[in-house]
Design an enzyme around this catalytic site. Structure first.
Site, PDB file in Angstrom:
ATOM      1  N   CYS A  34       9.617  34.347 -26.866  1.00 31.16           N
ATOM      2  CA  CYS A  34       9.901  34.040 -28.266  1.00 31.16           C
ATOM      3  C   CYS A  34       9.384  35.134 -29.193  1.00 31.16           C
ATOM      4  O   CYS A  34       9.749  35.171 -30.360  1.00 31.16           O
ATOM      5  CB  CYS A  34       9.307  32.687 -28.671  1.00 31.16           C
ATOM      6  SG  CYS A  34       7.520  32.641 -28.605  1.00 31.16           S
ATOM      7  N   CYS A 103       4.194  26.509 -27.338  1.00 31.99           N
ATOM      8  CA  CYS A 103       3.407  27.023 -28.463  1.00 31.99           C
ATOM      9  C   CYS A 103       1.947  26.596 -28.311  1.00 31.99           C
ATOM     10  O   CYS A 103       1.033  27.364 -28.637  1.00 31.99           O
ATOM     11  CB  CYS A 103       3.975  26.529 -29.781  1.00 31.99           C
ATOM     12  SG  CYS A 103       5.778  26.597 -29.872  1.00 31.99           S
TER      13      CYS A 103
HETATM   14 FE1  FES Z   1       6.980  30.909 -29.752  1.00 28.42          FE
HETATM   15 FE2  FES Z   1       6.413  28.639 -30.881  1.00 28.42          FE
HETATM   16  S1  FES Z   1       8.377  29.444 -30.516  1.00 28.42           S
HETATM   17  S2  FES Z   1       5.036  30.029 -29.971  1.00 28.42           S
END
Ligand code: FES
Length: 138
Positions: A34, A103
């Site tokens: 991400c 996360c």
């Molecule tokens: Fe990457 Fe939340 S989407 S830490």
């Protein structure tokens, strides 16, 4: 996607944001998938984490989980911080949507990373105590 009140609160009003200039341990960890990054600063006196601050460049859940993680370890012993699980962070926030669990893993890893740095600075090999810190793979 539904977020709990606590997640929204810690996202809009995160606790312990910032840096500690004379930190005893600093850890930075990212999630390659991400692209989010967390940096964690710890002040440690004896065995107690007297202060914790963070900077997170990431999603709202990353901000909320790092905020909650600092709240959960402040004033606690290093041993307690080492036992902090991402589930404990999720529970303290009254849950996270399944796609956002990673996360909370990042928040846990950021704490461990900073503790690892703390031991390294003390001339102690952190691996037997903290383990290898890997970036979350989810
Ligand atoms: Fe990457 Fe939340 S989407 S830490």
């Amino acid at each position: 996607m539904q977020y709990s009140e606590k997640v929204l609160d810690h996202f809009s009003n995160p606790r312990n944001v910032g840096e500690i200039e004379d930190a005893d341990g600093v850890g930075e960890i990212g999630n390659a998938k991400c692209g989010d990054i967390m940096k964690m600063y710890l002040k440690i006196d004896g065995n107690i984490i007297t202060d914790a601050k963070f900077k997170t460049f990431g999603c709202g859940a990353a901000v909320a989980t790092s905020s909650m993680a600092t709240e959960l370890i402040k004033g606690k012993s290093i041993d307690d911080a080492l036992k902090l699980t991402n589930q404990a962070v999720v529970e303290a926030l009254d849950g996270l949507p399944p796609v956002k669990i990673h996360c909370s893993v990042l928040a846990k890893q950021a704490v461990r990373c900073a503790l690892s740095d703390y031991y390294t600075r003390q001339g102690i090999d952190p691996v037997p105590i903290v383990g290898e810190i890997r970036e979350p793979e989810e």
